[in-house]
Design an enzyme around this catalytic site. Structure first.
Site, PDB file in Angstrom:
ATOM      1  N   CYS A 176     -38.688  33.309 -39.584  1.00 44.96           N
ATOM      2  CA  CYS A 176     -37.470  32.842 -38.894  1.00 44.96           C
ATOM      3  C   CYS A 176     -37.309  33.437 -37.504  1.00 44.96           C
ATOM      4  CB  CYS A 176     -36.233  33.180 -39.721  1.00 44.96           C
ATOM      5  SG  CYS A 176     -36.273  32.475 -41.356  1.00 44.96           S
ATOM      6  N   HIS A 200     -28.587  33.392 -36.520  1.00 49.21           N
ATOM      7  CA  HIS A 200     -29.485  32.706 -37.459  1.00 49.21           C
ATOM      8  C   HIS A 200     -28.634  31.963 -38.484  1.00 49.21           C
ATOM      9  CE1 HIS A 200     -32.923  31.816 -39.810  1.00 49.21           C
ATOM     10  NE2 HIS A 200     -32.798  32.773 -40.699  1.00 49.21           N
ATOM     11  N   ASN A 260     -31.174  26.191 -43.468  1.00 45.22           N
ATOM     12  CA  ASN A 260     -31.984  27.206 -42.779  1.00 45.22           C
ATOM     13  C   ASN A 260     -33.308  26.570 -42.354  1.00 45.22           C
ATOM     14  OD1 ASN A 260     -33.576  29.352 -42.022  1.00 45.22           O
ATOM     15  ND2 ASN A 260     -33.119  30.617 -43.817  1.00 45.22           N
TER      16      ASN A 260
HETATM   17  C1  LIG Z   1     -29.649  32.758 -52.086  1.00 42.90           C
HETATM   18  C2  LIG Z   1     -28.164  33.008 -52.075  1.00 42.90           C
HETATM   19  C3  LIG Z   1     -27.434  31.821 -51.486  1.00 42.90           C
HETATM   20  C4  LIG Z   1     -27.679  33.183 -53.506  1.00 42.90           C
HETATM   21  O1  LIG Z   1     -26.295  33.453 -53.523  1.00 42.90           O
HETATM   22  P1  LIG Z   1     -25.716  34.568 -54.497  1.00 42.90           P
HETATM   23  O2  LIG Z   1     -24.255  34.555 -54.321  1.00 42.90           O
HETATM   24  O3  LIG Z   1     -26.453  35.855 -54.190  1.00 42.90           O
HETATM   25  O4  LIG Z   1     -26.069  33.986 -55.893  1.00 42.90           O
HETATM   26  P2  LIG Z   1     -26.975  34.614 -57.050  1.00 42.90           P
HETATM   27  O5  LIG Z   1     -28.414  34.572 -56.677  1.00 42.90           O
HETATM   28  O6  LIG Z   1     -26.383  35.922 -57.454  1.00 42.90           O
HETATM   29  O7  LIG Z   1     -26.727  33.557 -58.201  1.00 42.90           O
HETATM   30  C5  LIG Z   1     -25.449  33.393 -58.788  1.00 42.90           C
HETATM   31  C6  LIG Z   1     -25.546  32.326 -59.854  1.00 42.90           C
HETATM   32  O8  LIG Z   1     -25.734  31.046 -59.244  1.00 42.90           O
HETATM   33  C7  LIG Z   1     -26.880  30.404 -59.816  1.00 42.90           C
HETATM   34  N1  LIG Z   1     -27.521  29.575 -58.805  1.00 42.90           N
HETATM   35  C8  LIG Z   1     -28.500  29.927 -57.951  1.00 42.90           C
HETATM   36  N2  LIG Z   1     -28.827  28.875 -57.171  1.00 42.90           N
HETATM   37  C9  LIG Z   1     -28.021  27.860 -57.538  1.00 42.90           C
HETATM   38  C10 LIG Z   1     -27.867  26.547 -57.101  1.00 42.90           C
HETATM   39  N3  LIG Z   1     -28.621  26.012 -56.112  1.00 42.90           N
HETATM   40  N4  LIG Z   1     -26.944  25.762 -57.687  1.00 42.90           N
HETATM   41  C11 LIG Z   1     -26.174  26.235 -58.671  1.00 42.90           C
HETATM   42  N5  LIG Z   1     -26.262  27.494 -59.141  1.00 42.90           N
HETATM   43  C12 LIG Z   1     -27.185  28.292 -58.576  1.00 42.90           C
HETATM   44  C13 LIG Z   1     -27.751  31.537 -60.285  1.00 42.90           C
HETATM   45  O9  LIG Z   1     -28.642  31.113 -61.283  1.00 42.90           O
HETATM   46  C14 LIG Z   1     -26.728  32.531 -60.790  1.00 42.90           C
HETATM   47  O10 LIG Z   1     -26.326  32.128 -62.079  1.00 42.90           O
HETATM   48  P3  LIG Z   1     -26.004  33.223 -63.227  1.00 42.90           P
HETATM   49  O11 LIG Z   1     -24.864  34.039 -62.668  1.00 42.90           O
HETATM   50  O12 LIG Z   1     -25.645  32.380 -64.384  1.00 42.90           O
HETATM   51  O13 LIG Z   1     -27.257  34.007 -63.377  1.00 42.90           O
HETATM   52  C15 LIG Z   1     -27.812  34.273 -51.269  1.00 42.90           C
HETATM   53  O14 LIG Z   1     -28.260  35.429 -51.959  1.00 42.90           O
HETATM   54  C16 LIG Z   1     -28.429  34.280 -49.906  1.00 42.90           C
HETATM   55  O15 LIG Z   1     -28.149  33.416 -49.082  1.00 42.90           O
HETATM   56  N6  LIG Z   1     -29.258  35.288 -49.601  1.00 42.90           N
HETATM   57  C17 LIG Z   1     -29.900  35.395 -48.333  1.00 42.90           C
HETATM   58  C18 LIG Z   1     -30.988  34.386 -48.272  1.00 42.90           C
HETATM   59  C19 LIG Z   1     -31.528  34.224 -46.900  1.00 42.90           C
HETATM   60  O16 LIG Z   1     -30.850  34.405 -45.935  1.00 42.90           O
HETATM   61  N7  LIG Z   1     -32.788  33.828 -46.853  1.00 42.90           N
HETATM   62  C20 LIG Z   1     -33.462  33.489 -45.687  1.00 42.90           C
HETATM   63  C21 LIG Z   1     -33.700  34.644 -44.819  1.00 42.90           C
HETATM   64  S1  LIG Z   1     -34.393  34.057 -43.364  1.00 42.90           S
END
Ligand SMILES: CC(C)(COP(=O)(O)OP(=O)(O)OC[C@H]1O[C@@H](n2cnc3c(N)ncnc32)[C@H](O)[C@@H]1OP(=O)(O)O)[C@@H](O)C(=O)NCCC(=O)NCCS
Length: 324
Positions: free
Chosen positions: A112, A251, A281
């Site tokens: 990125c 970003h 993203n």
């Molecule tokens: C990926 C991201 C959106 C996940 O959000 P989060 O609030 O951390 O969510 P979690 O991973 O804890 O998941 C929470 C729940 O949602 C569920 N879930 C994950 N993706 C899902 C989706 N697309 N739709 C529905 N539910 C989803 C998970 O399975 C989890 O369920 P559980 O509680 O029953 O286990 C977040 O962590 C994020 O944006 N991180 C940074 C990623 C990033 O910036 N990446 C690129 C860097 S360049």
């Protein structure tokens, strides 16, 4: 003479995939995606569409707005991890399609952070030779590395490419400072295992190795910490303070990350550029696409002190400060 942004451009596939479209192919829903990420839709390349299909029009827009033609380019730097082919580089492919015959062309593989890494290299080249005209591209066709059965990554990303031409001039949108950083020890938080020399394509190649893998929660924490650190470093090297910043182009990885960044810098959200709702993203595309949209709308005004900051796989991070 100052190093300035002469012109910007961007392009994305016509095909738009909404959260409701994704609901039909995986166990997800619009409410979850909007609440947790801010994304409503993203552009996804159709089969056959490739990096250069979008890098070339983005570059042509940036050149036209710069008042330059391809033959004026001395260098092309493409921040991408998804060039048309592994070899030649995406930058060389773009060079040929543009007809930028005198340019030196190369890719920058910083996930990125690729576009701001490219700006950093351009900035330093220009300090050695102010006569250069440098095209910096950033963007991806990242969808080819998405596992549509993995809802934790597939909903987050999209395809787009942006570009900027930089050169040294007496006036213009002045690039005051660019700072970068990386930490390879944290490479396993966000990676694509396959097609490199470690896991090459063989007849037994497991397609799972072609997909992005991410530990989202850990990435989240590192994203905030490192974007704040590198932004402060870029502001210090520009001789500015965060209070003087009037616009932020962050970003576009997650709306909650963007909001936390704004909070850290004590800036209201109307001073922060957001297009994650329409793009998701786009990896190295987020900053140049956002810069182009900000530059060609009323978001950026003459005199603005603009902070751009990014974070990505590697891990890598970077920030740039521009006097608009
Ligand atoms: C990926 C991201 C959106 C996940 O959000 P989060 O609030 O951390 O969510 P979690 O991973 O804890 O998941 C929470 C729940 O949602 C569920 N879930 C994950 N993706 C899902 C989706 N697309 N739709 C529905 N539910 C989803 C998970 O399975 C989890 O369920 P559980 O509680 O029953 O286990 C977040 O962590 C994020 O944006 N991180 C940074 C990623 C990033 O910036 N990446 C690129 C860097 S360049």
């Amino acid at each position: 003479m100052y190093n300035v942004i002469l012109g910007t451009g961007s392009a994305a596939p016509d095909n738009v995939v909404t959260n409701h479209d994704l609901e039909k192919i995986m166990d997800t829903n619009d409410e979850w995606i909007v609440q947790r990420t801010g994304i409503k839709s993203r552009h996804i390349a159709l089969p056959g569409e490739k990096f250069s299909d979008f890098a070339v029009p983005a570059a042509q827009q940036a050149l036209a707005r710069s008042g330059l033609v391809a033959a004026d380019l001395d260098m092309i730097l493409a921040g991408t991890m998804t060039p048309d082919q592994l070899m030649p580089s995406g930058a060389c492919t773009v060079q040929a399609l543009l007809g930028a015959d005198k340019a030196t062309a190369m890719d920058i593989c910083a996930a990125c952070s690729g576009f701001i890494y490219g700006l950093s290299i351009a900035d330093k080249y220009l300090k050695c030779d102010p006569s250069l005209n440098i095209l910096v591209i950033g963007g991806e066709i990242v969808s080819h590395h998405l596992d549509w059965d993995d809802r934790t990554t597939a909903v987050l990303f999209g395809d787009a490419v942006g570009a900027a031409v930089v050169g040294a001039r007496e006036t213009g949108h002045r690039l005051l400072a660019v700072e970068t950083g990386s930490n390879g020890n944290l490479g396993d938080l966000l990676y694509i295992e396959g097609t490199g020399s470690k896991t090459p394509v063989t007849k037994d190649f497991d397609i799972d190795n072609n997909y992005i893998k991410m530990r989202g929660r850990e990435i989240f924490k590192h994203a905030i910490k490192n974007m704040v650190e590198v932004s402060n470093r870029a502001l210090a090297s520009a001789g500015k303070t965060v209070d003087q910043v009037t616009k932020i182009i962050p970003h576009q990885a997650n709306m909650r990350i963007i909001e936390m960044l704004a909070k850290q810098f004590k800036k209201p959200m109307d001073e922060v550029f957001v297009n994650i709702d329409r793009y998701g993203n786009t990896s190295a595309g987020t900053i140049p696409v956002a810069l182009n949209e900000a530059a060609n709308s009323d978001f950026l005004e003459p005199g603005d002190l603009v902070l751009m900051t990014v974070f990505g796989g590697g891990l890598t991070w970077a920030a740039a400060v521009i006097e608009w």
